[in-house]
Design a protein around this motif. Structure first.
Motif, mmCIF file in Angstrom:
data_model
loop_
_atom_site.group_PDB
_atom_site.id
_atom_site.type_symbol
_atom_site.label_atom_id
_atom_site.label_comp_id
_atom_site.label_asym_id
_atom_site.label_seq_id
_atom_site.Cartn_x
_atom_site.Cartn_y
_atom_site.Cartn_z
ATOM 1 N N MET A 1 59.320 23.108 51.636
ATOM 2 C CA MET A 1 58.256 23.702 50.827
ATOM 3 C C MET A 1 56.961 22.908 50.998
ATOM 4 O O MET A 1 56.987 21.687 51.104
ATOM 5 N N SER A 2 55.811 23.616 51.004
ATOM 6 C CA SER A 2 54.539 22.915 51.206
ATOM 7 C C SER A 2 54.261 21.987 50.025
ATOM 8 O O SER A 2 54.815 22.159 48.943
ATOM 9 N N HIS A 3 53.364 21.047 50.280
ATOM 10 C CA HIS A 3 53.070 20.026 49.276
ATOM 11 C C HIS A 3 52.414 20.638 48.033
ATOM 12 O O HIS A 3 52.786 20.345 46.900
ATOM 13 N N ILE A 4 51.440 21.546 48.251
ATOM 14 C CA ILE A 4 50.716 22.116 47.115
ATOM 15 C C ILE A 4 51.366 23.430 46.695
ATOM 16 O O ILE A 4 51.362 24.392 47.456
ATOM 17 N N HIS A 30 51.967 29.301 46.571
ATOM 18 C CA HIS A 30 52.027 28.330 47.671
ATOM 19 C C HIS A 30 50.630 27.896 48.122
ATOM 20 O O HIS A 30 49.642 28.546 47.817
ATOM 21 N N GLU A 31 50.634 26.810 48.897
ATOM 22 C CA GLU A 31 49.398 26.280 49.471
ATOM 23 C C GLU A 31 48.686 27.381 50.268
ATOM 24 O O GLU A 31 49.336 28.225 50.894
ATOM 25 N N ASN A 32 47.389 27.361 50.239
ATOM 26 C CA ASN A 32 46.528 28.308 50.965
ATOM 27 C C ASN A 32 46.571 29.730 50.406
ATOM 28 O O ASN A 32 45.890 30.600 50.933
ATOM 29 N N GLU A 33 47.352 29.934 49.363
ATOM 30 C CA GLU A 33 47.338 31.271 48.774
ATOM 31 C C GLU A 33 46.144 31.380 47.819
ATOM 32 O O GLU A 33 45.749 30.398 47.177
ATOM 33 N N SER A 34 45.620 32.588 47.772
ATOM 34 C CA SER A 34 44.587 32.875 46.802
ATOM 35 C C SER A 34 45.101 34.074 46.011
ATOM 36 O O SER A 34 45.173 35.178 46.536
ATOM 37 N N ILE A 35 45.481 33.806 44.769
ATOM 38 C CA ILE A 35 46.207 34.829 44.008
ATOM 39 C C ILE A 35 45.311 35.428 42.923
ATOM 40 O O ILE A 35 44.760 34.696 42.090
ATOM 41 N N GLY A 36 45.172 36.719 42.954
ATOM 42 C CA GLY A 36 44.432 37.417 41.911
ATOM 43 C C GLY A 36 45.401 37.840 40.816
ATOM 44 O O GLY A 36 46.395 38.504 41.092
ATOM 45 N N ILE A 37 45.131 37.388 39.594
ATOM 46 C CA ILE A 37 45.960 37.815 38.452
ATOM 47 C C ILE A 37 45.190 38.945 37.782
ATOM 48 O O ILE A 37 44.090 38.719 37.254
ATOM 49 N N ILE A 38 45.727 40.135 37.832
ATOM 50 C CA ILE A 38 45.004 41.263 37.241
ATOM 51 C C ILE A 38 45.831 41.903 36.121
ATOM 52 O O ILE A 38 47.042 41.662 36.026
ATOM 53 N N VAL A 65 54.060 21.850 38.645
ATOM 54 C CA VAL A 65 52.889 21.790 39.525
ATOM 55 C C VAL A 65 53.171 20.668 40.522
ATOM 56 O O VAL A 65 53.233 19.498 40.133
ATOM 57 N N GLU A 66 53.384 21.043 41.770
ATOM 58 C CA GLU A 66 53.755 20.061 42.803
ATOM 59 C C GLU A 66 54.908 19.189 42.306
ATOM 60 O O GLU A 66 54.824 17.959 42.335
ATOM 61 N N GLU A 67 55.933 19.814 41.811
ATOM 62 C CA GLU A 67 57.158 19.163 41.317
ATOM 63 C C GLU A 67 56.979 18.409 40.003
ATOM 64 O O GLU A 67 57.935 17.853 39.458
ATOM 65 N N ILE A 68 55.758 18.377 39.468
ATOM 66 C CA ILE A 68 55.557 17.693 38.181
ATOM 67 C C ILE A 68 55.730 18.726 37.066
ATOM 68 O O ILE A 68 55.046 19.751 37.067
ATOM 69 N N THR A 157 38.132 16.916 43.100
ATOM 70 C CA THR A 157 38.915 17.167 44.320
ATOM 71 C C THR A 157 40.347 17.625 43.984
ATOM 72 O O THR A 157 41.328 16.997 44.376
ATOM 73 N N PRO A 158 40.449 18.748 43.258
ATOM 74 C CA PRO A 158 41.784 19.209 42.872
ATOM 75 C C PRO A 158 42.505 19.889 44.029
ATOM 76 O O PRO A 158 41.866 20.339 44.985
ATOM 77 N N ASP A 159 43.820 19.960 43.942
ATOM 78 C CA ASP A 159 44.607 20.693 44.945
ATOM 79 C C ASP A 159 44.605 22.181 44.636
ATOM 80 O O ASP A 159 44.800 23.017 45.513
ATOM 81 N N ILE A 160 44.450 22.479 43.340
ATOM 82 C CA ILE A 160 44.592 23.862 42.876
ATOM 83 C C ILE A 160 43.401 24.200 41.974
ATOM 84 O O ILE A 160 42.973 23.360 41.174
ATOM 85 N N ILE A 161 42.891 25.421 42.141
ATOM 86 C CA ILE A 161 41.814 25.854 41.242
ATOM 87 C C ILE A 161 42.255 27.098 40.481
ATOM 88 O O ILE A 161 42.792 28.038 41.075
ATOM 89 N N LEU A 162 42.030 27.080 39.173
ATOM 90 C CA LEU A 162 42.298 28.255 38.341
ATOM 91 C C LEU A 162 40.962 28.760 37.813
ATOM 92 O O LEU A 162 40.134 27.953 37.373
ATOM 93 N N MET A 163 40.766 30.061 37.887
ATOM 94 C CA MET A 163 39.493 30.600 37.395
ATOM 95 C C MET A 163 39.749 31.792 36.495
ATOM 96 O O MET A 163 40.508 32.688 36.855
#
Lengths: 243, 256
Positions: A1-4, A30-38, A65-68, A157-163
């Motif tokens: 599994m990817s790191h992020i 997963h890493e590099n995904e850009s997920i739209g929550i609608i 979140v990353e195993e945490i 410098t976060p690994d993940i962004i939530l908007m």
């Protein structure tokens, strides 16, 4: 599994007992995904994002979140990984000037002042707001506030962004700029929005939430063109697909 | 502009003033804080009948208003609500302290009158000294200086956040008032019967906003202790400025 990555396992949550906003939500981002929550109003999109950063804690299930695990004791570690852009940017900005606000997180993480300034500079460059550096937070327009709010997050410098509803209140040009900024951010993004055109432009995966559950999960080309599915859930086709 | 939005913009105007790039703004915040405290202590220590000395001590605010290019008219306007309170402090002295020490024409000058003027001037100088500090130093820098002199972090954070929340409260109050007045165009002020719900709404909304601000802070690594921007160390100029004012206060207080 990817790191992020984020794992959400059978998560339920309600603000009041016996009235769940979210019911048994399970998915992995997963890493590099850009997920739209609608989803329609009140379906739990913002609540889901708040659960991911521990602003609320699930009543059932677990989030990693990353195993945490997202539990009270681990929140500082989780929050180092995730940047959360509020729907109301004004609440997010509280320092006197733009550069001071952007420097808030790096300073809290104990970086030396030269590094803090380097982070601030980089975040401003990525959001194209260098000209606002010394401007008072109270004199910013709605679009500028949104850009600054994103810069405050990028400075961590976060690994993940939530908007949460990033395009609300933006004029077309600022909206276009925001889409460009979002597309330049390569890590994992989760964007809760009603703006399905923006979701189509920025996301490579869409999760539709209805009645507190995942009603659909797939690529935007499939979900955002399914008129029946969207209308069943009080949404409409993105403007570009409307006749 | 309503009084509330006026107050809101006044706060931001003060912050802008404190952020200006004047020589007085560039002086180390600790030096300015120490000078302000020393000045207030000097003023307060003057005997209540020593009107001449208290008049001379007006040198500091006058010099700062001139050299720092701080608008005196603006400062009077901003502290207009505090000044009457300051003046009330000594207003009863002439009634209790009636010993006549001189006459000007037919008017008897009593010690009570002298002590009243002295007390009023002490209050006015103290308010202006604080205003000068706030007008030339941002709240973050003042708090940073307070931490340097080991004032407890919890207290300094309270001061900083209270200052920040004043804006939040004013903005919410202004929004509520505007919404009310737009739907009650023929009314002057707010009807008595709706005050309760307006204040309740204000409380709930400002708690909500404050919650969001706090959440935003914790999401960006805040853990109860504010991390201030490290200021440059005190330079020779800063020390010279401090020594100059300490000497001036000493001379005005004990020698002249």
């Amino acid at each position: 599994m990817s790191h992020i990555h984020i794992d959400i396992e059978h998560v339920s949550f309600g603000y009041e007992t016996n009235q769940n906003v979210l019911n048994d939500i399970t998915f992995t981002a997963h890493e590099n995904e850009s997920i739209g929550i609608i989803g329609a109003n009140g379906m739990g999109k913002s609540t889901l994002l708040k659960l991911l950063v521990g602003l609320e804690l699930p009543t059932k299930g677990s989030i990693y979140v990353e195993e945490i695990p997202v539990i009270r004791e681990m929140l500082p570690k989780v929050r180092e990984k995730i940047g959360y852009v509020f729907q109301d940017s004004e609440s997010q900005l509280f320092m006197n000037t733009v550069k001071e606000d952007i420097a808030f997180a790096p300073r809290n993480y104990g970086l030396p002042e030269e590094e803090v300034q380097a982070h601030v500079q980089r975040a401003m460059e990525r959001t194209h707001i260098q000209h606002l550096k010394d401007k008072s937070i109270y004199k910013l327009s709605g679009g500028e506030k949104k850009q600054v709010a994103i810069a405050t997050i990028l400075a961590m410098t976060p690994d993940i962004i939530l908007m949460d509803e990033p395009t609300v209140g933006l004029d077309p040009q600022n909206r276009r700029n925001l889409i460009k900024i979002l597309n330049e951010f390569n890590h994992l993004k989760l964007i809760a929005s009603h703006d399905l055109d923006m979701v189509y432009d920025t996301c490579n995966r869409v999760i539709l939430i209805a009645d507190g559950q995942i009603a659909a999960d797939g690529i935007p080309q499939k979900i955002l063109t399914d008129k029946e599915l969207l209308e069943c859930n009080h949404l409409e086709l993105p403007l570009r697909f409307q006749a | 502009m309503s009084k509330l939005s006026g107050a809101y913009y006044e706060i931001h105007h003060m912050e802008q003033l404190a952020n200006e790039d004047q020589w007085v703004n560039r002086i180390h915040p600790l030096v300015k804080l120490v000078i302000t405290v020393l000045y207030i202590m000097t003023v307060v220590s003057v005997h209540k009948y020593n009107l001449a000395r208290i008049l001379i001590l007006g040198v500091y605010p006058i010099a700062m208003f001139i050299l720092g290019e701080i608008s005196f008219a603006d400062s009077i306007r901003r502290v207009r609500l505090i000044l009457p309170l300051v003046c009330i402090v000594g207003i009863f002295n002439p009634f209790f302290d009636r010993q006549v020490i001189a006459h000007i024409g037919n008017i008897a000058i009593t010690t009570g009158m002298i002590s009243m003027v002295t007390l009023i001037l002490k209050g006015v100088y103290t308010v202006f000294a604080t205003y000068i500090l706030v007008a030339t130093t941002t709240i973050e820098k003042i708090c940073y200086a307070m931490r340097l002199v080991h004032i407890p972090g919890i207290l300094v954070t309270q001061i900083l956040l209270t200052y920040r929340y004043i804006s939040v409260l004013l903005k919410e109050a202004n929004t509520i008032m505007q919404a009310y007045l737009l739907r009650a165009p023929h009314q002057k002020g707010v009807q008595m019967k709706v005050w309760g719900s307006l204040v309740g709404q204000l409380l709930l909304r400002s708690i909500d906003r404050a919650d969001n601000v706090y959440a935003s802070m914790t999401l960006r690594g805040y853990h109860g202790e504010f991390c201030y921007a490290r200021q440059k160390k005190c330079s020779g100029k800063d020390y010279a400025y401090l020594l100059l004012w300490v000497a001036v206060f000493g001379i005005l207080r004990y020698i002249i």
